[in-house]
Design an enzyme around this catalytic site. Structure first.
Site, mmCIF file in Angstrom:
data_model
loop_
_atom_site.group_PDB
_atom_site.id
_atom_site.type_symbol
_atom_site.label_atom_id
_atom_site.label_comp_id
_atom_site.label_asym_id
_atom_site.label_seq_id
_atom_site.Cartn_x
_atom_site.Cartn_y
_atom_site.Cartn_z
ATOM 1 C CG ASP A 1 -1.876 0.939 1.095
ATOM 2 O OD1 ASP A 1 -3.209 0.443 0.914
ATOM 3 O OD2 ASP A 1 -1.890 2.076 1.078
ATOM 4 C CG ASN B 1 -12.508 -0.630 3.898
ATOM 5 O OD1 ASN B 1 -12.707 -1.165 5.047
ATOM 6 N ND2 ASN B 1 -11.136 0.124 3.731
ATOM 7 N N GLY C 1 -15.892 2.722 3.795
ATOM 8 C CA GLY C 1 -14.650 3.204 3.804
ATOM 9 C C GLY C 1 -13.811 2.858 2.528
ATOM 10 C CD GLN C 2 -14.694 -0.555 -2.641
ATOM 11 O OE1 GLN C 2 -15.939 -0.685 -2.316
ATOM 12 N NE2 GLN C 2 -14.074 -1.039 -3.781
ATOM 13 C CG HIS D 1 -8.864 -2.800 -2.504
ATOM 14 N ND1 HIS D 1 -9.852 -2.309 -3.313
ATOM 15 C CD2 HIS D 1 -8.482 -2.058 -1.330
ATOM 16 C CE1 HIS D 1 -10.021 -1.075 -2.450
ATOM 17 N NE2 HIS D 1 -9.504 -1.032 -1.150
ATOM 18 C CG HIS E 1 -6.707 -2.777 3.209
ATOM 19 N ND1 HIS E 1 -6.185 -1.708 3.010
ATOM 20 C CD2 HIS E 1 -8.148 -2.548 2.644
ATOM 21 C CE1 HIS E 1 -6.901 -0.780 2.486
ATOM 22 N NE2 HIS E 1 -8.127 -1.241 2.054
HETATM 23 P P1 5GP Z 1 -9.709 1.654 0.439
HETATM 24 O O1 5GP Z 1 -9.706 2.831 1.208
HETATM 25 O O2 5GP Z 1 -10.551 1.554 -0.761
HETATM 26 O O3 5GP Z 1 -10.355 0.452 1.339
HETATM 27 O O4 5GP Z 1 -8.183 1.179 0.213
HETATM 28 C C1 5GP Z 1 -7.670 1.686 -0.941
HETATM 29 C C2 5GP Z 1 -6.121 1.557 -0.628
HETATM 30 O O5 5GP Z 1 -5.441 1.880 -1.983
HETATM 31 C C3 5GP Z 1 -5.630 2.792 0.480
HETATM 32 O O6 5GP Z 1 -5.111 2.076 1.632
HETATM 33 C C4 5GP Z 1 -4.587 3.454 -0.400
HETATM 34 O O7 5GP Z 1 -3.589 3.835 0.238
HETATM 35 C C5 5GP Z 1 -4.177 2.501 -1.649
HETATM 36 N N1 5GP Z 1 -3.826 3.224 -2.850
HETATM 37 C C6 5GP Z 1 -4.592 4.026 -3.556
HETATM 38 N N2 5GP Z 1 -3.965 4.362 -4.794
HETATM 39 C C7 5GP Z 1 -2.898 3.725 -4.493
HETATM 40 C C8 5GP Z 1 -1.871 3.328 -5.837
HETATM 41 O O8 5GP Z 1 -1.638 4.059 -6.813
HETATM 42 N N3 5GP Z 1 -0.633 2.652 -5.286
HETATM 43 C C9 5GP Z 1 -0.686 1.821 -4.272
HETATM 44 N N4 5GP Z 1 0.364 0.951 -3.967
HETATM 45 N N5 5GP Z 1 -1.894 2.071 -3.276
HETATM 46 C C10 5GP Z 1 -2.799 2.954 -3.633
#
Ligand code: 5GP
Ligand code: ZN
Length: 113
Positions: A30, A86, A92-93, A99, A101
């Site tokens: 991440d 999420n 929180g997505q 994806h 985590h």
């Molecule tokens: P969500 O908030 O959708 O559960 O998680 C999205 C995750 O993707 C976040 O933790 C954010 O830091 C990560 N993220 C967003 N854009 C990028 C990217 O371009 N590269 C990487 N490696 N992580 C990303």
């Protein structure tokens, strides 16, 4: 999906700090880690979220968890780790491509004390 950031990462069009890749999925670190170890596992096929999992596309989910177990062992996460996905804005997505985590290296007790 051409305008999906995680589809573009899966296709290698946007660079990522890759941990593991095969024909079905990609695991990468991440960009904004929330724990000492924080990586994401995504299916290469575009699935928007858990809400879009169907009998037709669900096989990759089992494969994702098999790979998470293997990577956790390889990374030495014997003390434990958390897998989070999420779903939707209230969940929180922020990136609308499914994806998982994987977080480790600090106290993950739930619910927080
Ligand atoms: P969500 O908030 O959708 O559960 O998680 C999205 C995750 O993707 C976040 O933790 C954010 O830091 C990560 N993220 C967003 N854009 C990028 C990217 O371009 N590269 C990487 N490696 N992580 C990303
Ligand atoms: Zn996508």
């Amino acid at each position: 999906m051409a305008d999906c950031i995680f589809c573009r990462i899966a296709a290698g069009e946007i660079p990522s700090n890759k941990l593991y890749e095969d024909d079905q999925l990609l695991a990468f670190y991440d960009l904004d880690p929330q724990a000492p170890t924080h990586f994401l596992v995504i299916p290469k096929v575009h699935i928007a979220s858990v809400a879009e999992i169907t009998p037709q596309n669900s096989a990759v989910i089992a494969h994702i968890y098999e790979v998470i177990a293997r990577l956790a062992a390889e990374l030495g996460l014997e003390q434990g780790f958390r897998v989070v996905t999420n779903c939707g804005p209230q969940g929180g997505q922020t990136v609308p491509h499914l994806h998982f985590h994987v977080l480790a290296g600090r106290d993950m007790t739930w619910p927080p004390g």
